[in-house]
Motif scaffolding. Structure first.
Motif, PDB file in Angstrom:
ATOM      1  N   ILE A 604       0.855  -1.194  -0.012  1.00 42.47           N
ATOM      2  CA  ILE A 604      -0.011   0.118   0.097  1.00 42.47           C
ATOM      3  C   ILE A 604       1.020   1.424   0.112  1.00 42.47           C
ATOM      4  O   ILE A 604       1.754   1.394   0.735  1.00 42.47           O
ATOM      5  CB  ILE A 604      -0.897   0.098   1.260  1.00 42.47           C
ATOM      6  N   THR A 605       0.617   1.984  -0.955  1.00 42.55           N
ATOM      7  CA  THR A 605       1.362   3.328  -1.074  1.00 42.55           C
ATOM      8  C   THR A 605       0.248   4.475  -1.103  1.00 42.55           C
ATOM      9  O   THR A 605      -0.639   4.666  -1.792  1.00 42.55           O
ATOM     10  CB  THR A 605       2.319   3.421  -2.336  1.00 42.55           C
ATOM     11  N   GLY A 606       0.472   5.628  -0.225  1.00 43.94           N
ATOM     12  CA  GLY A 606      -0.488   6.600  -0.182  1.00 43.94           C
ATOM     13  C   GLY A 606      -1.518   6.263   0.939  1.00 43.94           C
ATOM     14  O   GLY A 606      -1.919   4.996   1.087  1.00 43.94           O
ATOM     15  N   LYS A 607      -2.296   7.364   1.298  1.00 48.58           N
ATOM     16  CA  LYS A 607      -3.419   7.231   2.141  1.00 48.58           C
ATOM     17  C   LYS A 607      -4.617   7.775   1.827  1.00 48.58           C
ATOM     18  O   LYS A 607      -5.729   7.984   2.340  1.00 48.58           O
ATOM     19  CB  LYS A 607      -3.142   7.759   3.388  1.00 48.58           C
ATOM     20  N   ASP A 609      -8.170   8.802   0.388  1.00 51.33           N
ATOM     21  CA  ASP A 609      -9.705   8.067   0.421  1.00 51.33           C
ATOM     22  C   ASP A 609     -10.484   8.355  -0.759  1.00 51.33           C
ATOM     23  O   ASP A 609     -11.556   7.806  -0.959  1.00 51.33           O
ATOM     24  CB  ASP A 609     -10.327   8.727   1.528  1.00 51.33           C
ATOM     25  N   ALA A 612      -9.062   4.138  -4.450  1.00 50.08           N
ATOM     26  CA  ALA A 612      -8.076   3.070  -4.448  1.00 50.08           C
ATOM     27  C   ALA A 612      -7.697   2.651  -5.697  1.00 50.08           C
ATOM     28  O   ALA A 612      -8.840   2.107  -6.362  1.00 50.08           O
ATOM     29  CB  ALA A 612      -8.660   1.985  -3.240  1.00 50.08           C
ATOM     30  N   ARG A 638      -4.756   6.280  -2.926  1.00 50.49           N
ATOM     31  CA  ARG A 638      -3.644   5.169  -2.520  1.00 50.49           C
ATOM     32  C   ARG A 638      -3.574   4.193  -3.586  1.00 50.49           C
ATOM     33  O   ARG A 638      -4.559   3.792  -4.495  1.00 50.49           O
ATOM     34  CB  ARG A 638      -4.215   4.542  -1.260  1.00 50.49           C
ATOM     35  N   ALA A 656      -7.377  -3.129   2.825  1.00 51.04           N
ATOM     36  CA  ALA A 656      -6.633  -2.100   1.943  1.00 51.04           C
ATOM     37  C   ALA A 656      -7.389  -1.072   1.376  1.00 51.04           C
ATOM     38  O   ALA A 656      -7.074   0.097   1.468  1.00 51.04           O
ATOM     39  CB  ALA A 656      -5.811  -2.769   1.122  1.00 51.04           C
ATOM     40  N   ALA A 660     -12.003   3.915   1.288  1.00 50.72           N
ATOM     41  CA  ALA A 660     -11.842   4.380   0.058  1.00 50.72           C
ATOM     42  C   ALA A 660     -13.236   4.652  -0.587  1.00 50.72           C
ATOM     43  O   ALA A 660     -14.190   3.863  -0.699  1.00 50.72           O
ATOM     44  CB  ALA A 660     -11.061   3.503  -0.962  1.00 50.72           C
TER      45      ALA A 660
END
Length: 729
Positions: A604-607, A609, A612, A638, A656, A660
Motif C-alpha cells: 500500500i502506497t499513499g493514504k 480516500d 484506491a 492510494r 486495504a 476509499a
C-alpha cells in the motif's frame, strides 16, 4: 455374456481340460517359489478386474479400466527392488500387487478394492480417484495419463544421479536405485512421450547419469486405433543413448529374465533403457468399451485365446513349479477371497463434503533443518564486487539475481534449470554469474523443450530438491502447462498429501517490451495459471519486492511443499526512472537477507480516500506514474499492489480499500479471463463503493510502435480514475 465373463469361463474350462496355449518352454533363473508368487499376483489382478465390473454394475464401484492382458508386469516387478520409484501405466495392477509381496505387511486386495469403491480409507488417494499407488511401495499415483508422467520420470532419474553430488535433506532413495516408468504403445506416440525419450537420450548421449527404465506395454491398440505392427520395435530399437530390450509379456519366465537384464544395465551403467513388452488387451479399453463394435469377433477371440494366465499355467507346469489343478485352485480361491473382501470394502466411508475433497489440495508442512544463512565471509567470497554495488539502488533484474544467489548459498538443495539459464545467464541476464558461482550441476542448461524443463523440475522436487525452473517467456508455458495442471498440482491431491512437487517456477512475462517480441515474447494472459487449484502465483512490481517475495516463495516450497509460480515483469527488469529521465524513481536498495514479504500481504502506497487503485506488475508502475497527475486534479489516491495473484489475498485487499470512496482496478491482463474479473467480483461482494476496471483489450500484442496500444497506460489510468471519481460525485 460380456467379454470379462467369457475370458473367465474360458480359463476355467481350458485349465480343467489341459487345453493350454503353445509357447516357448520356461527359460532363465526364475525360481519355482518366485514363479508361483508371480502367478498369485496375476490371479489377484485378474480377480480385481472382474470385481470392479461387478461393483460398477451394482452401483458400488466407479472405475473399471483394468489390467487384464498385462498381468506379465508382475514378473517385471519381481525383477526390480521395492525402493525403485515406479511411475505406473494405469494397467499395472499386477506390478503393484507383485511389489506388495516384496514388502511385509501389505494388503493389496483390500487397498485396491477401497480405491474401486472410492472410500475415504483408500490408502493412496483417500477416495479421490481410482489410482494405482503406494507410499510404502514407492509408487506415486498416476491418473489416466497419456504420457504426461514420462517427463517427470526423467527428472526423478536425473535426481538420483544429482543426489550423489548434492544430497538434499528430504531425499528418500538409495544411491543405486533406478526409476521405472511404464506406458502403452499408443501413448509412446504422444508428443509428451517423444519429448521425454529425446531428453533421456540427449542426457545419456552426454554421459550424464540417468538410471531410468522405460517400459512400453505393447498390446497393439489404443482404444480402437491400431498401432502398426512392428512400429514400436522399428521406432525404438536403434535410438542413440537408449538401449533396447524386448520380451514376451505372456511368458513370465522370459519377462523376468529380460527385465532383470534391463534393470542390471540401467543400475550399473546409469543409463536409460527401453523395455518393449508384448501384451494383449482383454475386455476392451474399459468397462463401457465393447471391442467387438470396432474389431472383428474372431480377432477379439484370438487375443482371448492368448490369455497370459493360461500361458502362466502352462509354464508353471512345464517348469515343475505348480501343476494345473493347483493353479486352478489358486485362481478360484483368489476370486472367492476378492468377492468376500469387496463385500466389506463397499461398506467403508466415502468423501461427502467439498472440504473433504479439497483437504489434500494443499500438501502438509514438513520439518526442515534450521538455517542461519551463509556466513558473511562466504557471501563476500561469492558476491565479490557485487557486495560494494549493494550500497547503491539497483534495477529489478539485478536484485533478483542477488536474491537467487543468497537463496542458493543458504539452501544447497536449490537447483535451477532452463534454456540458457547457465552459461549465458538468461535472455535478460537475470541469472548471470550463477553458474560460475554454483556450478553446472546446480545451474542446468537444458535442451529447448518446456515440457522437459518442467518434468525435470517435478521429478527432482519429488526426490527432495527445491527446483527453480525457468520458462523464458510466458507464452512458452502454453507448450507445457499440463505439466503444472495434470502432474505437479494434482500429485498431493491424488496422493492424500503423501507426495508433492515443491518448486518455484520463474517465468518472464507480461507486456510493455518496446520494439521486441510481439505476442510470443509479450504475453499478458495468466488465466491458465490462476485456474490451477493449489498453485501460488506471485508477481512483483519492483526489485525490492521481488527479492523479498522470492525468499517467501522458496520458504513456501521448502517448508510447506507448495507449487509456486513467480511471474517476473520483463518490462520492469531494466526500469530505472519513474517520472523523469534519470530520476531513478523505480530502483531499490537490495533488502537485508532477513526481510521477506509473507504470502497474502499486499503493498500500500499513499493514504488517499478518494480513490484506491488496485493493480500489480506493470500496472502498479503505471499507477505510480499517474498518481501525481491525479493529485493535481484533486484526487487523493492510494495504490494497492496485489503481489499475490493466486490465491487472491482477499482479506488483505478488503482491509486495504477500507475507507476509499472509489475503487479502480488496473489490470494489464485481458478483459476476458483477466485478473480484474475476480477482483471486481470480490470488491462487489465486500463493499458498496463505486467500482471500475481498466484492462487490456482481448487481443494479442503487436511488435513495434503499437507494443502497448492494447493495454493500460498512464493516460488511460488518469482518464478512468477521473471518470470514476467525478462520475460518483
Amino acid at each position: 455374456m460380456d467379454r470379462a465373463s467369457i475370458v473367465h469361463e474360458n480359463f476355467l474350462r481350458r485349465v480343467a481340460a489341459g487345453d493350454l496355449p503353445e509357447g516357448a518352454p520356461p527359460s532363465g533363473q526364475l525360481s519355482a517359489p518366485a514363479a508361483v508368487s508371480i502367478f498369485r499376483s496375476q490371479c489377484l489382478s485378474r480377480a480385481l478386474d472382474r470385481q470392479s465390473r461387478a461393483m460398477q454394475k451394482a452401483g458400488q464401484g466407479f472405475y473399471t479400466i483394468g489390467s487384464s492382458g498385462h498381468e506379465g508386469m508382475a514378473a517385471v516387478a519381481a525383477a526390480l527392488r521395492p525402493e525403485d520409484t515406479a511411475f505406473l501405466h494405469y494397467r499395472d495392477a499386477a506390478f503393484q500387487i507383485a511389489r506388495s509381496a516384496q514388502v511385509p505387511g501389505q494388503s493389496p486386495a483390500w487397498d485396491i478394492l477401497l480405491s474401486f469403491a472410492s472410500s475415504s480409507e483408500d490408502p493412496i488417494s483417500g477416495g479421490r480417484h481410482k489410482v494405482l499407488g503406494s507410499k510404502v511401495l514407492n509408487i506415486p499415483p498416476q491418473t489416466s495419463t497419456i504420457a504426461s508422467h514420462l517427463p517427470k520420470a526423467v527428472g526423478a532419474a536425473y535426481a538420483v544421479g544429482a543426489a550423489r553430488r548434492h544430497r538434499p535433506e528430504h531425499a528418500e532413495f538409495a544411491d543405486d536405485s533406478l526409476v521405472f516408468c511404464s506406458f502403452g504403445d499408443a501413448s509412446a506416440n504422444h508428443s509428451t512421450a517423444q519429448g521425454a525419450f529425446n531428453t533421456a537420450q540427449w542426457t545419456s548421449y552426454q554421459s550424464v547419469p540417468l538410471p531410468l527404465l522405460f517400459v512400453c506395454e505393447d498390446n497393439g491398440i489404443g482404444i480402437s486405433t491400431k498401432t502398426p505392427k512392428g512400429w514400436i520395435a522399428a521406432s525404438f530399437a536403434h535410438r542413440p543413448g537408449l538401449k533396447y530390450f524386448s520380451c514376451d509379456g505372456l511368458d513370465i519366465f522370459d519377462t523376468f529374465r529380460v527385465a532383470q537384464a534391463a534393470a542390471h544395465y540401467v543400475r550399473t551403467c546409469r543409463k536409460p533403457a527401453f523395455l518393449h513388452i508384448r501384451t494383449v488387451r482383454l475386455y476392451g479399453h474399459a468397462g463401457a468399451d465393447v471391442p467387438t463394435t470396432y474389431l472383428p469377433k474372431a480377432e477379439v477371440e484370438a487375443e482371448e485365446a492368448n490369455d497370459p494366465l493360461l500361458h502362466s499355467v502352462r509354464l508353471l507346469d512345464q517348469s515343475g513349479a505348480l501343476d494345473p489343478a493347483s493353479a486352478l485352485g489358486i485362481y478360484n480361491d483368489t476370486c472367492a477371497r476378492v468377492a468376500r473382501v469387496a463385500d466389506e470394502a463397499v461398506t467403508r466411508p466415502r468423501l461427502k463434503t467439498a472440504s473433504d475433497v479439497m483437504a489434500s489440495l494443499i500438501p502438509p508442512r514438513r520439518a526442515c533443518r534450521p538455517t542461519n544463512g551463509p556466513s558473511a565471509e562466504r557471501r563476500a567470497a561469492t558476491f565479490g564486487a557485487d557486495i560494494k554495488a549493494m550500497a547503491e539502488p539497483q534495477i529489478m533484474s539485478r536484485l533478483i539475481n542477488w536474491a537467487l544467489t543468497d537463496l542458493m548459498l543458504e539452501h544447497g538443495e536449490i537447483v535451477m534449470m532452463g534454456e540458457d539459464v547457465g552459461r549465458k545467464g538468461g535472455v535478460y541476464g537475470v541469472t548471470q554469474k550463477l553458474q560460475a558461482r554454483f556450478g553446472a550441476d546446480r545451474m542446468i542448461d537444458t535442451l529447448l523443450d518446456e515440457q522437459s524443463i518442467l518434468g525435470l523440475a517435478i521429478g527432482m522436487a519429488q526426490n527432495g530438491f527445491i527446483p527453480m525452473p525457468e520458462i523464458q517467456f510466458l507464452a512458452y508455458l502454453h507448450n507445457a502447462e499440463d505439466q503444472l495442471r495434470g502432474e505437479a498440482a494434482t500429485l498431493p491431491f491424488f496422493s492424500d498429501g503423501q507426495y508433492s512437487n515443491p518448486m518455484v517456477l520463474r517465468i518472464a512475462g507480461l507486456g510493455y517490451q518496446k520494439g521486441f517480441g510481439g505476442h510470443f515474447h509479450n504475453d499478458n494472459s495468466v488465466a491458465v495459471l490462476r485456474d490451477i487449484p493449489g498453485l501460488i502465483l506471485a508477481c512483483p512490481s519492483n526489485g525490492a519486492d521481488a527479492a523479498r517475495m522470492l525468499r517467501e516463495c522458496v520458504r513456501l516450497a521448502r517448508e510447506e511443499q507448495r507449487l509456486v509460480v513467480f511471474l517476473e515483469p520483463i518490462a520492469l527488469y531494466p526500469m530505472r526512472d519513474l517520472h523523469a529521465e534519470k530520476d531513478g524513481g523505480w530502483m531499490n536498495f537490495y533488502p537485508d537477507v532477513s526481510e521477506s514479504i509473507a504470502l497474502g500481504k499486499v503493498g500500500i502506497t499513499g493514504k488517499g480516500d478518494d480513490l484506491a487503485i488496485v493493480s500489480f506488475g506493470n500496472g502498479t508502475y503505471l499507477s505510480h506514474q499517474a498518481e501525481p497527475e491525479l493529485a493535481k486534479a484533486g484526487i487523493a489516491a492510494r495504490i494497492i499492489d496485489i503481489r499475490w495473484l493466486s490465491p487472491l489475498p482477499k482479506k488483505a485487499l478488503t482491509q486495504a480499500v477500507k475507507g476509499a470512496k472509489n475503487i479502480l482496478v488496473v489490470d494489464e491482463t485481458r478483459h476476458s479471463g483477466g485478473v480484474a474479473e475476480a477482483l471486481v467480483a470480490h470488491f462487489h461482494e465486500v463493499t458498496d463503493v463505486p467500482l471500475a476496471r481498466l484492462t487490456a483489450q482481448d487481443s494479442f500484442i503487436a511488435t513495434g510502435p503499437a507494443y502497448a496500444a492494447t493495454m493500460p497506460s498512464k493516460e488511460s489510468i488518469i482518464a478512468a480514475a477521473r471518470a470514476l471519481v467525478e462520475g460518483a460525485k
